[in-house]
Design a protein around this motif. Structure first.
Motif, PDB file in Angstrom:
ATOM      1  N   ALA A  51      42.263  33.350  44.395  1.00 28.37           N
ATOM      2  CA  ALA A  51      42.305  34.107  43.141  1.00 28.37           C
ATOM      3  C   ALA A  51      42.209  35.606  43.409  1.00 28.37           C
ATOM      4  CB  ALA A  51      41.178  33.652  42.215  1.00 28.37           C
ATOM      5  N   ILE A  52      41.384  35.990  44.354  1.00 27.13           N
ATOM      6  CA  ILE A  52      41.283  37.407  44.716  1.00 27.13           C
ATOM      7  C   ILE A  52      42.623  37.894  45.267  1.00 27.13           C
ATOM      8  CG2 ILE A  52      40.190  39.040  46.311  1.00 27.13           C
ATOM      9  CD1 ILE A  52      37.600  37.329  45.959  1.00 27.13           C
ATOM     10  N   GLY A  53      43.285  37.071  46.066  1.00 26.57           N
ATOM     11  CA  GLY A  53      44.608  37.420  46.578  1.00 26.57           C
ATOM     12  C   GLY A  53      45.621  37.604  45.451  1.00 26.57           C
ATOM     13  N   ARG A  54      45.590  36.699  44.448  1.00 25.59           N
ATOM     14  CA  ARG A  54      46.485  36.845  43.288  1.00 25.59           C
ATOM     15  C   ARG A  54      46.174  38.131  42.525  1.00 25.59           C
ATOM     16  NH1 ARG A  54      45.211  31.349  42.615  1.00 25.59           N
ATOM     17  NH2 ARG A  54      43.957  31.802  40.769  1.00 25.59           N
ATOM     18  N   ALA A  55      44.894  38.449  42.385  1.00 28.96           N
ATOM     19  CA  ALA A  55      44.500  39.664  41.672  1.00 28.96           C
ATOM     20  C   ALA A  55      44.988  40.907  42.401  1.00 28.96           C
ATOM     21  CB  ALA A  55      42.977  39.703  41.496  1.00 28.96           C
ATOM     22  N   ILE A  56      44.906  40.910  43.712  1.00 30.30           N
ATOM     23  CA  ILE A  56      45.373  42.063  44.489  1.00 30.30           C
ATOM     24  C   ILE A  56      46.872  42.262  44.284  1.00 30.30           C
ATOM     25  CG2 ILE A  56      45.751  42.898  46.866  1.00 30.30           C
ATOM     26  CD1 ILE A  56      42.996  41.634  47.547  1.00 30.30           C
ATOM     27  N   GLN A  57      47.619  41.173  44.203  1.00 32.99           N
ATOM     28  CA  GLN A  57      49.062  41.279  43.964  1.00 32.99           C
ATOM     29  C   GLN A  57      49.359  41.817  42.566  1.00 32.99           C
ATOM     30  OE1 GLN A  57      50.452  37.320  44.727  1.00 32.99           O
ATOM     31  NE2 GLN A  57      50.493  37.602  46.946  1.00 32.99           N
ATOM     32  N   LEU A  58      48.495  41.516  41.597  1.00 30.45           N
ATOM     33  CA  LEU A  58      48.703  41.963  40.216  1.00 30.45           C
ATOM     34  C   LEU A  58      48.279  43.409  39.984  1.00 30.45           C
ATOM     35  CD1 LEU A  58      47.416  38.812  38.278  1.00 30.45           C
ATOM     36  CD2 LEU A  58      49.785  39.610  38.439  1.00 30.45           C
ATOM     37  N   LEU A  59      47.435  43.954  40.839  1.00 28.92           N
ATOM     38  CA  LEU A  59      46.865  45.285  40.619  1.00 28.92           C
ATOM     39  C   LEU A  59      47.882  46.386  40.328  1.00 28.92           C
ATOM     40  CD1 LEU A  59      43.787  45.512  43.009  1.00 28.92           C
ATOM     41  CD2 LEU A  59      43.824  45.446  40.514  1.00 28.92           C
ATOM     42  N   PRO A  60      49.021  46.455  41.035  1.00 25.26           N
ATOM     43  CA  PRO A  60      49.962  47.538  40.722  1.00 25.26           C
ATOM     44  C   PRO A  60      50.518  47.483  39.292  1.00 25.26           C
ATOM     45  CG  PRO A  60      50.476  46.549  42.850  1.00 25.26           C
ATOM     46  CD  PRO A  60      49.428  45.696  42.213  1.00 25.26           C
ATOM     47  N   LYS A  61      50.460  46.315  38.667  1.00 27.69           N
ATOM     48  CA  LYS A  61      50.994  46.157  37.312  1.00 27.69           C
ATOM     49  C   LYS A  61      49.947  46.451  36.235  1.00 27.69           C
ATOM     50  CE  LYS A  61      53.900  42.482  39.066  1.00 27.69           C
ATOM     51  NZ  LYS A  61      54.048  41.054  39.168  1.00 27.69           N
ATOM     52  N   ILE A  62      48.711  46.671  36.641  1.00 24.57           N
ATOM     53  CA  ILE A  62      47.609  46.860  35.683  1.00 24.57           C
ATOM     54  C   ILE A  62      47.464  48.342  35.349  1.00 24.57           C
ATOM     55  CG2 ILE A  62      45.120  46.598  35.321  1.00 24.57           C
ATOM     56  CD1 ILE A  62      46.605  43.940  35.398  1.00 24.57           C
ATOM     57  N   ASN A  63      47.442  48.640  34.061  1.00 22.03           N
ATOM     58  CA  ASN A  63      47.173  50.007  33.599  1.00 22.03           C
ATOM     59  C   ASN A  63      45.740  50.021  33.064  1.00 22.03           C
ATOM     60  OD1 ASN A  63      46.812  52.337  32.038  1.00 22.03           O
ATOM     61  ND2 ASN A  63      48.989  52.466  31.594  1.00 22.03           N
ATOM     62  N   PRO A  64      44.809  50.664  33.772  1.00 23.54           N
ATOM     63  CA  PRO A  64      43.402  50.634  33.353  1.00 23.54           C
ATOM     64  C   PRO A  64      43.167  51.230  31.971  1.00 23.54           C
ATOM     65  CG  PRO A  64      43.668  51.849  35.415  1.00 23.54           C
ATOM     66  CD  PRO A  64      45.014  51.401  34.997  1.00 23.54           C
ATOM     67  N   PHE A  65      43.951  52.234  31.590  1.00 25.04           N
ATOM     68  CA  PHE A  65      43.761  52.847  30.277  1.00 25.04           C
ATOM     69  C   PHE A  65      44.195  51.899  29.163  1.00 25.04           C
ATOM     70  CE2 PHE A  65      44.322  56.361  33.275  1.00 25.04           C
ATOM     71  CZ  PHE A  65      43.104  56.996  33.094  1.00 25.04           C
ATOM     72  N   ASP A  66      45.300  51.187  29.380  1.00 28.55           N
ATOM     73  CA  ASP A  66      45.736  50.190  28.400  1.00 28.55           C
ATOM     74  C   ASP A  66      44.704  49.068  28.267  1.00 28.55           C
ATOM     75  OD1 ASP A  66      48.041  51.589  27.904  1.00 28.55           O
ATOM     76  OD2 ASP A  66      49.317  50.297  29.164  1.00 28.55           O
ATOM     77  N   MET A  67      44.161  48.637  29.417  1.00 29.95           N
ATOM     78  CA  MET A  67      43.172  47.566  29.388  1.00 29.95           C
ATOM     79  C   MET A  67      41.929  48.021  28.616  1.00 29.95           C
ATOM     80  SD  MET A  67      41.561  45.267  32.464  1.00 29.95           S
ATOM     81  CE  MET A  67      43.142  44.637  32.983  1.00 29.95           C
ATOM     82  N   HIS A  68      41.492  49.243  28.866  1.00 25.75           N
ATOM     83  CA  HIS A  68      40.322  49.775  28.151  1.00 25.75           C
ATOM     84  C   HIS A  68      40.580  49.811  26.641  1.00 25.75           C
ATOM     85  CE1 HIS A  68      36.863  52.219  27.114  1.00 25.75           C
ATOM     86  NE2 HIS A  68      37.687  53.032  26.478  1.00 25.75           N
ATOM     87  N   ASN A  69      41.747  50.291  26.243  1.00 24.06           N
ATOM     88  CA  ASN A  69      42.064  50.372  24.811  1.00 24.06           C
ATOM     89  C   ASN A  69      42.162  48.994  24.179  1.00 24.06           C
ATOM     90  OD1 ASN A  69      42.058  53.175  24.687  1.00 24.06           O
ATOM     91  ND2 ASN A  69      44.184  53.299  25.383  1.00 24.06           N
ATOM     92  N   ARG A  70      42.691  48.036  24.904  1.00 15.66           N
ATOM     93  CA  ARG A  70      42.732  46.661  24.381  1.00 15.66           C
ATOM     94  C   ARG A  70      41.327  46.107  24.197  1.00 15.66           C
ATOM     95  NH1 ARG A  70      46.303  42.992  27.923  1.00 15.66           N
ATOM     96  NH2 ARG A  70      45.698  41.453  26.345  1.00 15.66           N
TER      97      ARG A  70
END
Length: 150
Positions: A51-70
């Motif tokens: 799961a940590i490996g999957r999360a590392i692969q997803l990281l470039p697609k994550i926008n922290p500001f969008d996540m915070h606003n959501r």
């Protein structure tokens, strides 16, 4: 991550900071965040590593500001307090069955679970009466009501 978890505040805090979270798929954890904000794993080390490996692969697609606003839209302490008040009001207004009625309901929860639930309820009932004998309810000082400003 843990083996049991009802509702994990740390997951909310991490997502509010814009972090993709990895956690175990136990208790209420899968219901805390939308699937695109959390990577879930079974509570075994090998699955957690995957799961940590999957999360590392997803990281470039994550926008922290969008996540915070959501997260601001998903959760607020005012909303949590209102929902908690609804639950407590419902609990206060439910019927107060006697011990035998409760035992018959618990007994129907399954061949093993029902018997275990009944045993726990009986032990709780005995403990409650022991505590009542040690310190009767009329000897306990009641908390005073506080007038709240609207």
């Amino acid at each position: 991550s843990s083996l049991t978890e009802a509702f994990c505040i740390a997951i909310l805090e991490a997502a509010s900071c814009g972090l993709l979270t990895v956690s175990t798929r136990v208790g209420g954890v899968p219901e805390v965040l939308p699937p695109d904000m959390i990577v879930l794993a079974e509570p075994v080390p090998q699955d957690m590593v995957m799961a940590i490996g999957r999360a590392i692969q997803l990281l470039p697609k994550i926008n922290p500001f969008d996540m915070h606003n959501r997260m601001k839209d998903l959760y607020s302490w005012t909303d949590v307090a209102k929902r908690t008040e609804v639950v407590y009001n419902h609990a206060m207004n439910t019927r107060d069955d006697d011990l035998m009625q409760r035992l018959s309901r618990y007994y129907e929860c399954g061949p093993w679970a029902g018997k275990i639930f009944c045993l726990v309820v009986i032990l709780d009932f005995i403990l409650w009466h022991l505590l009542q004998w040690c310190q009767p309810a009329e000897d306990v000082e009641a908390a005073c009501d506080i007038a709240l400003r609207q």
